[in-house]
Structure formats: structure tokens, C-alpha cells
Scaffold this active site. Structure first.
Site, PDB file in Angstrom:
ATOM      1  N   SER A  67       0.874  -1.178   0.000  1.00 38.90           N
ATOM      2  CA  SER A  67       0.000   0.000   0.000  1.00 38.90           C
ATOM      3  C   SER A  67       0.907   1.222   0.000  1.00 38.90           C
ATOM      4  CB  SER A  67      -0.912   0.003   1.239  1.00 38.90           C
ATOM      5  OG  SER A  67      -0.159  -0.141   2.424  1.00 38.90           O
ATOM      6  N   ILE A 106      -8.921  -5.244   9.312  1.00 38.04           N
ATOM      7  CA  ILE A 106      -9.619  -5.920   8.216  1.00 38.04           C
ATOM      8  C   ILE A 106      -8.725  -5.833   6.988  1.00 38.04           C
ATOM      9  CG2 ILE A 106     -11.662  -5.946   6.744  1.00 38.04           C
ATOM     10  CD1 ILE A 106     -13.270  -4.814   9.030  1.00 38.04           C
ATOM     11  N   GLY A 151      -2.968  -8.509   4.887  1.00 35.87           N
ATOM     12  CA  GLY A 151      -1.756  -8.460   4.088  1.00 35.87           C
ATOM     13  C   GLY A 151      -0.821  -9.563   4.544  1.00 35.87           C
ATOM     14  N   TRP A 152       0.455  -9.233   4.710  1.00 37.23           N
ATOM     15  CA  TRP A 152       1.420 -10.208   5.213  1.00 37.23           C
ATOM     16  C   TRP A 152       1.767  -9.944   6.671  1.00 37.23           C
ATOM     17  CZ3 TRP A 152       1.428  -8.526   0.150  1.00 37.23           C
ATOM     18  CH2 TRP A 152       1.285  -9.525  -0.819  1.00 37.23           C
ATOM     19  N   THR A 178      -8.038 -12.029   7.104  1.00 34.13           N
ATOM     20  CA  THR A 178      -7.816 -12.040   5.664  1.00 34.13           C
ATOM     21  C   THR A 178      -8.578 -13.217   5.074  1.00 34.13           C
ATOM     22  OG1 THR A 178      -6.141 -12.210   3.917  1.00 34.13           O
ATOM     23  CG2 THR A 178      -5.735 -13.473   5.907  1.00 34.13           C
ATOM     24  N   ILE A 179      -8.798 -13.208   3.765  1.00 31.47           N
ATOM     25  CA  ILE A 179      -9.380 -14.377   3.103  1.00 31.47           C
ATOM     26  C   ILE A 179      -8.405 -14.964   2.094  1.00 31.47           C
ATOM     27  CG2 ILE A 179     -11.798 -13.777   3.491  1.00 31.47           C
ATOM     28  CD1 ILE A 179     -11.913 -12.589   0.708  1.00 31.47           C
ATOM     29  N   SER A 180      -7.140 -14.541   2.173  1.00 28.10           N
ATOM     30  CA  SER A 180      -6.072 -15.121   1.353  1.00 28.10           C
ATOM     31  C   SER A 180      -5.311 -16.141   2.197  1.00 28.10           C
ATOM     32  CB  SER A 180      -5.117 -14.033   0.860  1.00 28.10           C
ATOM     33  OG  SER A 180      -3.912 -14.610   0.373  1.00 28.10           O
ATOM     34  N   GLU A 188      -2.567 -17.837   1.393  1.00 30.21           N
ATOM     35  CA  GLU A 188      -1.120 -17.640   1.336  1.00 30.21           C
ATOM     36  C   GLU A 188      -0.688 -16.483   2.236  1.00 30.21           C
ATOM     37  OE1 GLU A 188       1.311 -17.799  -1.993  1.00 30.21           O
ATOM     38  OE2 GLU A 188       0.186 -19.327  -3.060  1.00 30.21           O
ATOM     39  N   CYS A 214      -1.080   2.236 -12.721  1.00 31.07           N
ATOM     40  CA  CYS A 214      -1.402   2.829 -11.428  1.00 31.07           C
ATOM     41  C   CYS A 214      -0.576   4.084 -11.164  1.00 31.07           C
ATOM     42  CB  CYS A 214      -1.173   1.804 -10.318  1.00 31.07           C
ATOM     43  SG  CYS A 214      -2.323   0.414 -10.351  1.00 31.07           S
TER      44      CYS A 214
END
Length: 413
Positions: free
Chosen positions: A147, A184, A187-188, A207-209, A211, A375
């Protein structure tokens, strides 16, 4: 449509470009198109390698991004070209807005099928964040913050600027050891680790990841913070309990425009009556929001399926309608994101050989290069922005204000 007709239309479109000049190279021929802006000169080089480029050009950013990944066109520097495109995007916004009364009902109908359900959200997040931790380790700084950083000085390293961003968030929230912070979007794990280690609070992060969760848990264990940080693999809509503070850093973009109200209502529900929330969000210009949510852009097709950038108007409207929170502070980090993305691009460019060894093929690397340039150009032209919003529940009182009150009373006496 024939390639000949597509080329004529595309050439006419490029000739009408304003805010910069484009040097077009095709089959040994060169042409200078567009109009140079003397106050903000931009010059981009566009090399057409395959005639199918002209068909892609007429499909907008999605077509151009896919065509670049496929090698139909090239440029020694993508950023100036995309910045020129951003300066001309308002023309197409008006066209898409004009079609909204026709497209709106159709989008509403198909949207019921494509809503960001919990299962769909997990698949979409996996599409981006489960590409492999190796990719992000090569692109990001050691903190693994994905970010905008906060450059308090231009000579700061990316890692220093990311740490400055985390400190700014914690200080705005006035975190203290007695606080229980909810995050919420894990990230890592960098935000959770920093808040627990440097400010002593308890942290629950979700998180919903898979990994990301696995890596975050490992980093928290390495930091010796298992007793202070809990990592959930849970959709934000399923969270329960009450928390003193809440933080969400550039996660709202994945919520989907139909669920912005649900997101803010949920955040408000999870906070204590005297709680506060720090939201860092990528935003889109208010005037472009309808076009953003109605269009299958390059980013929404190839990078963040199902995502949508909120505008400040949309955020304000949902805060007023869905919550009892109000805004205490707003800080613009748009310029900082340009610097952050420049560092990420440099890291990716320097890691080409390693990425190839890891199995990221040429098409993927070109797609990722376009994503980062796209971006960076958007932030540089302020087509998109990045903000930190400090939001407060009705009973929240900043300690700095309470400390200032007795001093003011003494002075008055």
C-alpha cells in the site's frame, strides 16, 4: 471490423489527443500525434508491432492492457503514455455516463449473478494475492507492505517510508497497550506486528487469502507475538465482537461497489461506542465513479476482478447512511503513492531473471509491468487518489484534545 478501418479510427483518435504528444512507430514509419502541453510536457513513444493493436485500441484500457501483455505493442516507458491517456479519459467518461441509463438496469441484473459473495470474494482475492509470495517479496520492501508509503522526506528509503506510514496510523488511532485493535485485511501481517510490537496493544486481524495468512502467522511467530496477535481466515462480514480501534489499509477496493454500505455498517458495528477507525483507501474522482463501476477496465479484468474504487462522495454517503461515525481527519497520500510505485517498478525490473526462474513468464511480466505503470500514471494525474481517513464513533475523544482542555481553561482564568 477490418484492421484497415480500425487503424483509421484509432489514428484519428490518437490525433485528437491533448495534454501530450505521442510518437507513433509502425513498420518503419513515424508520426507525431497529439498536442504538447507547454505547462506539463509529456512525450510518449508507441511502437505498434502487430496490426491487431488497432482493434485493441478501440476496446479501451482493457484492450490496450491485454494487447501489451500479448506483445502487440511496446514502449520504452509506459508511464508517459498512460498519463496522456489519463488526461484524455474524461472524454470517454461523458460517453459512458450518457449510456448509464441504458446500461444501469442490465448491470443491476447481471450484478445479482456476479455479486461479491463470500465464495466469489475468496476466489477473486486468490486471483491476485495468491500468485506466490516470491513475487511480492521481490517487488515490495522487507516490511511487505502492499500500500502507499508515507514519504516524510524525499530521501527516505521505501522501507523507512512504510514504517513512517505505520507509525502515522498508530498515532492517529492513539493506540495504547489497553486497546484491542481489529484489522480488516491482514496483508502479510506488517500492520499487526508493528502495532503489537511498538504500541503494545492486542491485535485481531483477518484475511481471506490463505497464502497471506500462512505467511503472516509465520512472521508473527518469528516476532514472538503469538500471545498478542490473532490471525483469522474470515470474511469481514462474519466478524463478531467489539473492538477499541479498527484499521483497514487499502482493502475496501476489493469489496465491490454493491457492498460499500455493508462494509461501513460492519465496521461501525464492530467498534465500541468510543472507538475509532483508520481507513486508508484508493479513491477515484467523484465524476468518474459511475464509469468505473460500469466498465470492465484493464485493472478490473486482469488484476482485481470484482473490485471497484470508491469515490469520496460514496464514502461520505455511506458513512452518513450506514454508520454513526464521523470524520476527524483526512490526509492525502496520492503523491506518496507515485513514489511508492516507482520503487515497486524498479524492484520488478531488477528482478526479471529471478521472476523467469520462478515461472512468471514473459506475458505475466508484461501484464505486471503495465499494471504498475497504469497505477503510477493514474496517481500522477490524480485520476485516482489515496487517502487516510480517521473516523470516530460518537463517544470517542482524542487524548490530545482532552489534554488541551485544562490548559485552555487555565489560560482563560
Amino acid at each position: 471490423m477490418t484492421l484497415t478501418l480500425a487503424r483509421r479510427l484509432g489514428f484519428a483518435l490518437l490525433r485528437r489527443t491533448r495534454g501530450g504528444a505521442i510518437e507513433l512507430r509502425e513498420g518503419g514509419r513515424r508520426a507525431r500525434l497529439g498536442a504538447q502541453d507547454e505547462n506539463a510536457p509529456l512525450h510518449g513513444v508507441l511502437e505498434v508491432r502487430d496490426g491487431r493493436f488497432w482493434l485493441a485500441l478501440l476496446r479501451g484500457s482493457r484492450g490496450l492492457g491485454g494487447a501489451y501483455a500479448d506483445g502487440l505493442w511496446a514502449s520504452p516507458d509506459l508511464v508517459p503514455l498512460v498519463r496522456i491517456a489519463a488526461r484524455n479519459a474524461h472524454r470517454f467518461d461523458h460517453i459512458r455516463d450518457a449510456w448509464w441509463p441504458v446500461l444501469g438496469p442490465w448491470r443491476a441484473l447481471t450484478g445479482r449473478i456476479r455479486q461479491n459473495t463470500e465464495a466469489r470474494s475468496r476466489r477473486q482475492i486468490a486471483h491476485h494475492y495468491d500468485l506466490g509470495n516470491d513475487l511480492y517479496e521481490l517487488m515490495l520492501d522487507p516490511s511487505l507492505m502492499y500500500s502507499a508509503a508515507k514519504y516524510e522526506r524525499r530521501d527516505m528509503t521505501l522501507e523507512e517510508a512504510q514504517r513512517a506510514k505505520l507509525d502515522a496510523i498508530c498515532e492517529k488511532l492513539e493506540l495504547r497497550p489497553s486497546d484491542h485493535l481489529l484489522e480488516i485485511g491482514t496483508g502479510w501481517g506488517s500492520m499487526a506486528i508493528h502495532a503489537a510490537a511498538q504500541y503494545g496493544c492486542r491485535v485481531t486481524t483477518t484475511t481471506i487469502s490463505r497464502e497471506q495468512r500462512d505467511r503472516a502467522v509465520a512472521r508473527i511467530r518469528e516476532a514472538g507475538l503469538e500471545d498478542r496477535v490473532t490471525v483469522l481466515l474470515e470474511d469481514y462480514r462474519r466478524l463478531t465482537g467489539r473492538y477499541d480501534k479498527l484499521v483497514s489499509i487499502e482493502m475496501i477496493e476489493a469489496v465491490g461497489w454493491r457492498h460499500f454500505g455493508t462494509f461501513f455498517r460492519t465496521c461501525s458495528r464492530l467498534l465500541r461506542p468510543d472507538g475509532a477507525m483508520l481507513l486508508q483507501a484508493i479513491t477515484i474522482d467523484d465524476r468518474a465513479f459511475h464509469a468505473e463501476k460500469a466498465t470492465r477496465s484493464f485493472i478490473r479484468t486482469y488484476i482485481f476482478p470484482g473490485g471497484c474504487l470508491p469515490s469520496m462522495e460514496i464514502i461520505s454517503r455511506n458513512l452518513a447512511r450506514r454508520t454513526d461515525m464521523h470524520v476527524l481527519d483526512l490526509e492525502d497520500l496520492t503523491g506518496d503513492y507515485v513514489l511508492t510505485l516507482q520503487e515497486w517498478r524498479r524492484n520488478v525490473d531488477a528482478s526479471t531473471a529471478r521472476l523467469e526462474q520462478l515461472g512468471y513468464d514473459e506475458r505475466f511480466r508484461r501484464l505486471w509491468r503495465m499494471y504498475l505503470a497504469y497505477c503510477e500514471a493514474g496517481f500522477a494525474e490524480r485520476r485516482i487518489g489515496d487517502v487516510q481517513l480517521l473516523l470516530a464513533k460518537p463517544a470517542f475523544h482524542r487524548r490530545s484534545q482532552l489534554a488541551a482542555a485544562p490548559a485552555a481553561a487555565t489560560a482563560a482564568a
